[in-house]
Write a protein that holds these residues in place. Structure first.
Motif, PDB file in Angstrom:
ATOM      1  N   VAL A 196      17.773  33.937  21.089  1.00  0.00           N
ATOM      2  CA  VAL A 196      17.316  32.792  21.874  1.00  0.00           C
ATOM      3  C   VAL A 196      17.130  31.600  20.946  1.00  0.00           C
ATOM      4  N   LEU A 197      17.722  30.476  21.314  1.00  0.00           N
ATOM      5  CA  LEU A 197      17.511  29.232  20.575  1.00  0.00           C
ATOM      6  C   LEU A 197      16.303  28.543  21.201  1.00  0.00           C
ATOM      7  N   PRO A 198      15.145  28.559  20.518  1.00  0.00           N
ATOM      8  CA  PRO A 198      13.910  28.057  21.134  1.00  0.00           C
ATOM      9  C   PRO A 198      13.879  26.532  21.186  1.00  0.00           C
ATOM     10  N   PHE A 199      13.068  26.020  22.105  1.00  0.00           N
ATOM     11  CA  PHE A 199      12.886  24.575  22.186  1.00  0.00           C
ATOM     12  C   PHE A 199      12.400  24.018  20.848  1.00  0.00           C
ATOM     13  N   SER A 200      11.593  24.819  20.151  1.00  0.00           N
ATOM     14  CA  SER A 200      11.009  24.360  18.882  1.00  0.00           C
ATOM     15  C   SER A 200      12.048  24.131  17.795  1.00  0.00           C
ATOM     16  N   ALA A 201      13.278  24.625  17.998  1.00  0.00           N
ATOM     17  CA  ALA A 201      14.331  24.430  16.991  1.00  0.00           C
ATOM     18  C   ALA A 201      14.825  22.994  16.979  1.00  0.00           C
ATOM     19  N   GLY A 202      14.453  22.220  17.995  1.00  0.00           N
ATOM     20  CA  GLY A 202      14.880  20.832  18.049  1.00  0.00           C
ATOM     21  C   GLY A 202      16.350  20.687  18.389  1.00  0.00           C
ATOM     22  N   VAL A 203      16.874  19.495  18.216  1.00  0.00           N
ATOM     23  CA  VAL A 203      18.270  19.213  18.535  1.00  0.00           C
ATOM     24  C   VAL A 203      19.172  19.807  17.465  1.00  0.00           C
ATOM     25  N   GLN A 204      20.172  20.537  17.901  1.00  0.00           N
ATOM     26  CA  GLN A 204      21.139  21.176  17.007  1.00  0.00           C
ATOM     27  C   GLN A 204      22.526  20.588  17.249  1.00  0.00           C
ATOM     28  N   PRO A 205      23.441  20.726  16.271  1.00  0.00           N
ATOM     29  CA  PRO A 205      24.779  20.139  16.397  1.00  0.00           C
ATOM     30  C   PRO A 205      25.513  20.509  17.683  1.00  0.00           C
ATOM     31  N   LEU A 206      25.376  21.763  18.139  1.00  0.00           N
ATOM     32  CA  LEU A 206      26.088  22.207  19.336  1.00  0.00           C
ATOM     33  C   LEU A 206      25.218  22.209  20.581  1.00  0.00           C
ATOM     34  N   ALA A 207      23.965  21.829  20.448  1.00  0.00           N
ATOM     35  CA  ALA A 207      23.037  21.933  21.578  1.00  0.00           C
ATOM     36  C   ALA A 207      23.610  21.252  22.816  1.00  0.00           C
ATOM     37  N   GLY A 208      23.655  21.992  23.911  1.00  0.00           N
ATOM     38  CA  GLY A 208      24.164  21.451  25.158  1.00  0.00           C
ATOM     39  C   GLY A 208      25.660  21.577  25.337  1.00  0.00           C
ATOM     40  N   SER A 209      26.357  22.141  24.338  1.00  0.00           N
ATOM     41  CA  SER A 209      27.820  22.271  24.412  1.00  0.00           C
ATOM     42  C   SER A 209      28.206  23.747  24.365  1.00  0.00           C
ATOM     43  N   PRO A 210      28.429  24.391  25.502  1.00  0.00           N
ATOM     44  CA  PRO A 210      28.788  25.816  25.520  1.00  0.00           C
ATOM     45  C   PRO A 210      30.024  26.090  24.668  1.00  0.00           C
ATOM     46  N   LEU A 211      29.964  27.160  23.905  1.00  0.00           N
ATOM     47  CA  LEU A 211      31.041  27.493  22.980  1.00  0.00           C
ATOM     48  C   LEU A 211      31.289  28.986  22.980  1.00  0.00           C
ATOM     49  N   ALA A 212      32.552  29.368  22.903  1.00  0.00           N
ATOM     50  CA  ALA A 212      32.924  30.774  22.721  1.00  0.00           C
ATOM     51  C   ALA A 212      33.864  30.863  21.529  1.00  0.00           C
ATOM     52  N   LEU A 213      33.631  31.851  20.666  1.00  0.00           N
ATOM     53  CA  LEU A 213      34.495  32.146  19.528  1.00  0.00           C
ATOM     54  C   LEU A 213      34.999  33.572  19.680  1.00  0.00           C
ATOM     55  N   LEU A 214      36.297  33.765  19.572  1.00  0.00           N
ATOM     56  CA  LEU A 214      36.895  35.083  19.776  1.00  0.00           C
ATOM     57  C   LEU A 214      37.752  35.456  18.572  1.00  0.00           C
ATOM     58  N   TRP A 215      37.557  36.681  18.087  1.00  0.00           N
ATOM     59  CA  TRP A 215      38.383  37.196  16.998  1.00  0.00           C
ATOM     60  C   TRP A 215      39.204  38.376  17.504  1.00  0.00           C
ATOM     61  N   MET A 216      40.493  38.392  17.152  1.00  0.00           N
ATOM     62  CA  MET A 216      41.383  39.467  17.546  1.00  0.00           C
ATOM     63  C   MET A 216      41.445  40.533  16.450  1.00  0.00           C
ATOM     64  N   ALA A 217      42.090  41.636  16.747  1.00  0.00           N
ATOM     65  CA  ALA A 217      42.196  42.735  15.787  1.00  0.00           C
ATOM     66  C   ALA A 217      42.964  42.331  14.536  1.00  0.00           C
ATOM     67  N   ASP A 218      43.846  41.324  14.647  1.00  0.00           N
ATOM     68  CA  ASP A 218      44.621  40.892  13.479  1.00  0.00           C
ATOM     69  C   ASP A 218      43.913  39.786  12.698  1.00  0.00           C
ATOM     70  N   ASP A 219      42.613  39.550  12.987  1.00  0.00           N
ATOM     71  CA  ASP A 219      41.773  38.548  12.318  1.00  0.00           C
ATOM     72  C   ASP A 219      42.066  37.112  12.762  1.00  0.00           C
ATOM     73  N   SER A 220      42.989  36.903  13.686  1.00  0.00           N
ATOM     74  CA  SER A 220      43.182  35.558  14.222  1.00  0.00           C
ATOM     75  C   SER A 220      42.001  35.222  15.135  1.00  0.00           C
ATOM     76  N   ALA A 221      41.741  33.943  15.325  1.00  0.00           N
ATOM     77  CA  ALA A 221      40.570  33.535  16.105  1.00  0.00           C
ATOM     78  C   ALA A 221      40.881  32.296  16.931  1.00  0.00           C
ATOM     79  N   VAL A 222      40.166  32.147  18.036  1.00  0.00           N
ATOM     80  CA  VAL A 222      40.264  30.949  18.863  1.00  0.00           C
ATOM     81  C   VAL A 222      38.853  30.536  19.259  1.00  0.00           C
ATOM     82  N   ALA A 223      38.727  29.272  19.629  1.00  0.00           N
ATOM     83  CA  ALA A 223      37.460  28.755  20.135  1.00  0.00           C
ATOM     84  C   ALA A 223      37.701  28.170  21.521  1.00  0.00           C
ATOM     85  N   TYR A 224      36.676  28.192  22.347  1.00  0.00           N
ATOM     86  CA  TYR A 224      36.795  27.618  23.688  1.00  0.00           C
ATOM     87  C   TYR A 224      35.548  26.793  23.963  1.00  0.00           C
TER      88      TYR A 224
END
Length: 273
Positions: A196-224
């Motif tokens: 959980v990212l608490p309110f007390s952590a303040g504003v963060q670089p990604l705060a408010g921007s949903p992000l998904a990071l996926l890694w495949m079996a061959d170590d390749s990766a994508v972001a969404y």
């Protein structure tokens, strides 16, 4: 995320519908007989055969058992459910379905953790409200995505949830309690980590921007990156690495998995109707 059904005769959804009818007729069974054997309503089974409804995984498993088709219908269903999503999201789902490591940052309850009751409520409250069959279709598609959490071997999944996710309840107390309980249960599953990212952590670089990071079996990766009614799939390695570093900063600012679970369980208890 959903779009109207395609009339394309070559779509996986259409192939599944035709195969359901072919198998039943080849076995010489009526819809009434099939309904009795599967314990699913005759009208519901008819709508699967016409492609009007997408159905859910347990239904396909039951039909595979009745027809003795191994996992044929389950495999077709996995392809068909992609037809329910728009092109911009479909590519991401293909990556997600084969990812071995999944990291997500969410400012709403993630679809992979939603209960059916909560999903139905959330989908009915969108900017373009839906109801009836279209709503049930959307719920079935969302629940179908969760199958990837139970596959063997299961992916390693980490969710960072903004604290607002756990504090902004829905109007139905039972649905909200059930949703919080589901998140708590997921946090104790061996392949899932929730912070959980608490309110007390303040504003963060990604705060408010949903992000998904996926890694495949061959170590390749994508972001969404998911915005309000839009999404961007990022496949360029340097860009993906940049978002990975931002995610790592969020993880460092979040509560530990142990402290996060304690907070979630506290909220489950407080939300008990």
């Amino acid at each position: 995320m959903l779009e109207k059904n395609s009339e394309n005769e070559d779509s996986a959804r259409r192939v599944l519908a035709c195969e359901l009818r072919r198998l039943r007729e080849a076995a010489g069974k009526s819809l009434a007989q099939l309904a009795e054997e599967t314990n699913y309503d005759r009208t519901y089974l008819h709508r699967l055969e016409t492609g009007e409804r997408l159905s859910k995984l347990p239904v396909m498993e039951a039909l595979d058992r009745v027809h003795g088709t191994g996992e044929l219908l389950v495999r077709l269903w996995r392809l068909a459910r992609l037809d329910a999503f728009k092109d911009r999201y479909r590519a991401f789902m293909r990556y997600e379905a084969k990812a071995v490591i999944i990291h997500k940052y969410s400012v709403v309850v993630p679809g992979l953790l939603q209960t059916e009751a909560f999903a139905r409520f959330a989908l009915s409250m969108g900017p373009t409200p839906i109801s009836g069959d279209e709503l049930e279709e959307s719920v079935a598609a969302r629940m179908g995505r969760q199958e990837l959490l139970r596959r063997n071997p299961a992916p390693s999944v980490r969710f960072i949830l903004d604290e607002s996710v756990l504090r902004r309840s829905v109007l139905d107390p039972e649905a909200w309690h059930g949703q919080l309980a589901r998140i708590a249960e997921a946090a104790e599953e061996p392949n899932i980590t929730i912070q959980v990212l608490p309110f007390s952590a303040g504003v963060q670089p990604l705060a408010g921007s949903p992000l998904a990071l996926l890694w495949m079996a061959d170590d390749s990766a994508v972001a969404y990156l998911e915005g309000n009614g839009s999404g961007e799939l990022i496949e360029e390695p340097e860009e993906v690495q940049r978002y990975r570093l931002s995610y790592d900063h969020l993880r460092d600012a979040a509560l530990s998995a142990c402290d996060s679970l304690a907070l979630i369980k506290q909220l489950v208890e407080e939300s008990s109707p």
